[in-house]
Design a protein around this motif. Sequence first.
Motif, PDB file in Angstrom:
ATOM      1  N   GLU A 226     128.060  28.906   2.928  1.00 48.34           N
ATOM      2  CA  GLU A 226     129.224  29.403   2.195  1.00 48.34           C
ATOM      3  C   GLU A 226     129.826  30.666   2.806  1.00 48.34           C
ATOM      4  O   GLU A 226     131.018  30.937   2.648  1.00 48.34           O
ATOM      5  N   LYS A 241     146.756  22.234  -3.040  1.00 45.60           N
ATOM      6  CA  LYS A 241     145.724  21.783  -3.970  1.00 45.60           C
ATOM      7  C   LYS A 241     145.166  20.415  -3.610  1.00 45.60           C
ATOM      8  O   LYS A 241     144.010  20.091  -3.921  1.00 45.60           O
ATOM      9  N   SER A 244     141.792  20.342  -1.843  1.00 44.45           N
ATOM     10  CA  SER A 244     140.704  21.064  -2.509  1.00 44.45           C
ATOM     11  C   SER A 244     139.358  20.362  -2.341  1.00 44.45           C
ATOM     12  O   SER A 244     139.283  19.145  -2.132  1.00 44.45           O
ATOM     13  N   GLU A 246     135.624  19.737  -4.078  1.00 44.11           N
ATOM     14  CA  GLU A 246     134.851  19.767  -5.315  1.00 44.11           C
ATOM     15  C   GLU A 246     133.368  19.639  -5.013  1.00 44.11           C
ATOM     16  O   GLU A 246     132.965  19.197  -3.933  1.00 44.11           O
ATOM     17  N   HIS A 247     132.567  20.027  -5.986  1.00 43.64           N
ATOM     18  CA  HIS A 247     131.110  19.985  -5.857  1.00 43.64           C
ATOM     19  C   HIS A 247     130.657  18.569  -5.480  1.00 43.64           C
ATOM     20  O   HIS A 247     130.969  17.603  -6.183  1.00 43.64           O
ATOM     21  N   ARG A 265     128.654  22.247  -1.732  1.00 41.64           N
ATOM     22  CA  ARG A 265     128.392  22.570  -3.134  1.00 41.64           C
ATOM     23  C   ARG A 265     128.697  24.054  -3.324  1.00 41.64           C
ATOM     24  O   ARG A 265     127.796  24.867  -3.555  1.00 41.64           O
ATOM     25  N   GLN A 267     129.904  27.711  -4.677  1.00 43.87           N
ATOM     26  CA  GLN A 267     129.801  28.410  -5.955  1.00 43.87           C
ATOM     27  C   GLN A 267     131.185  28.674  -6.542  1.00 43.87           C
ATOM     28  O   GLN A 267     131.338  28.795  -7.754  1.00 43.87           O
ATOM     29  N   GLN A 268     132.194  28.777  -5.661  1.00 48.13           N
ATOM     30  CA  GLN A 268     133.556  29.014  -6.137  1.00 48.13           C
ATOM     31  C   GLN A 268     134.135  27.749  -6.764  1.00 48.13           C
ATOM     32  O   GLN A 268     133.890  26.643  -6.294  1.00 48.13           O
ATOM     33  N   SER A 269     134.905  27.925  -7.809  1.00 45.63           N
ATOM     34  CA  SER A 269     135.484  26.761  -8.501  1.00 45.63           C
ATOM     35  C   SER A 269     136.641  26.153  -7.720  1.00 45.63           C
ATOM     36  O   SER A 269     136.922  24.962  -7.856  1.00 45.63           O
ATOM     37  N   HIS A 270     137.335  26.984  -6.904  1.00 42.59           N
ATOM     38  CA  HIS A 270     138.460  26.491  -6.129  1.00 42.59           C
ATOM     39  C   HIS A 270     138.266  26.819  -4.648  1.00 42.59           C
ATOM     40  O   HIS A 270     137.880  27.928  -4.287  1.00 42.59           O
ATOM     41  N   SER A 271     138.566  25.843  -3.784  1.00 38.08           N
ATOM     42  CA  SER A 271     138.504  26.037  -2.336  1.00 38.08           C
ATOM     43  C   SER A 271     139.186  24.851  -1.674  1.00 38.08           C
ATOM     44  O   SER A 271     139.410  23.814  -2.320  1.00 38.08           O
TER      45      SER A 271
END
Length: 413
Positions: A226, A241, A244, A246-247, A265, A267-271
């Motif tokens: 990360e 978007k 993006s 997701e996990h 995976r 830790q940030q909700s958005h990337s």
Amino acid sequence: MNWTVASLSDFLSLEYGASLREPNRDASGQIPVAGSNGIVGYHSKALIKGPGIVVGRKGSAGKVTWFDTDFWPIDTTFYIRLKIAANVRWVFYLLQSLKLEQFSITTGVPGINRNDVYRLQVFIPPPSEQRRIVEILDQADALRRIRAEADGKGDRILPALFIKMFGDPITNPMGWDVVLVEKLFSRERSGTKCGPFGSALKKHEYVDNGIAVWGIDNIKPNQFVESGSLFITPTKYEELKSYSVEHGDIIISRAGTVGRMCVARPQQSHSIISTNLIRLTLDKERIFPEYFTSLLSYFPASVNQLRTSGDDGAYSFMNTTILKSLKIPLPPFDLQNEYTLRMAEIRRLNAKQIESQAKLNNLFQCLLYRAFSGELTAKWREAHMKELLAEMKEQAKALNLKDNKDSQQLSLL
């Protein structure tokens, strides 16, 4: 008591290696061929008698490598020739402590000018103290090598576990169904997605903090890292978007080490993914992403549609069309789950091993500093003062030092 101080050029020289192209090597020989980054092959004839030291001249410029045996240093290297009697192993550690990489000229192919190195001033202890320093550093270095060997064995655990649980994917001895990867795509999101083109995300739009943009450096072999991402603003993220992450998404490199992949995976909700990556989203009710990345990372030859370049398991080419057309064996979902859980446990153990290796490396660097500042052997020196003084007189003669009291040649430790 004083240690002699001299320029590096006073007691050693960096000699050019000799060209030995791969077609001219006798691969059946046992003599290591030394390149800037270590052994690059073998030959039946040696150029230099061992033990000896090689310093990278081009490429891995400044890297210092030890050879117990006779060897052949090629023309991208220097080998060390001593001008006075000295412990060769001590010289090896001395050169490591000097961090010769700092002299690398980064224009074009990284390289070192030996005249820059020659000007370095170094402390030279008497031969007996050199031997004592080597004894201590060799013990510390042995611990590092044992740890590295154990880590190397650890790297082979996951491929072995995969074979044990699923069988050889080339022969598919357990008779798993062979499925087209496109049939395993997520039903909720686009199965494959290439990163944004350069025109959609320009360099000046990156910021110091914000929404992470994952790049090639975030993908290690079958492992997501990360740290080291770039960032964009939340406003820019809204524009991009569709890229993006997701996990549980798989991110794949399509530049650099082509085809290197891992399960993201974050830790940030958005990337989002960067230009040089592909995002792969699979149906999480049919296939675990860890099973897919393990299959393609450890056994690329088992997937017939893929060709590897032989470089670090890299693929010769990778795009979304290729991914869709792949056919892979698909074991039962519960078995994939068991593999993923065991893989996570092994990863936790690996993380502890990496932490242990880092501590050993830090300890060694601390000892290296103390060894060449005189601190490491200070008490030993006091106990052997008489013999050391006699050795230093001979050492001064060999270095042609006129006066042991000359402040330019001696330093009080």
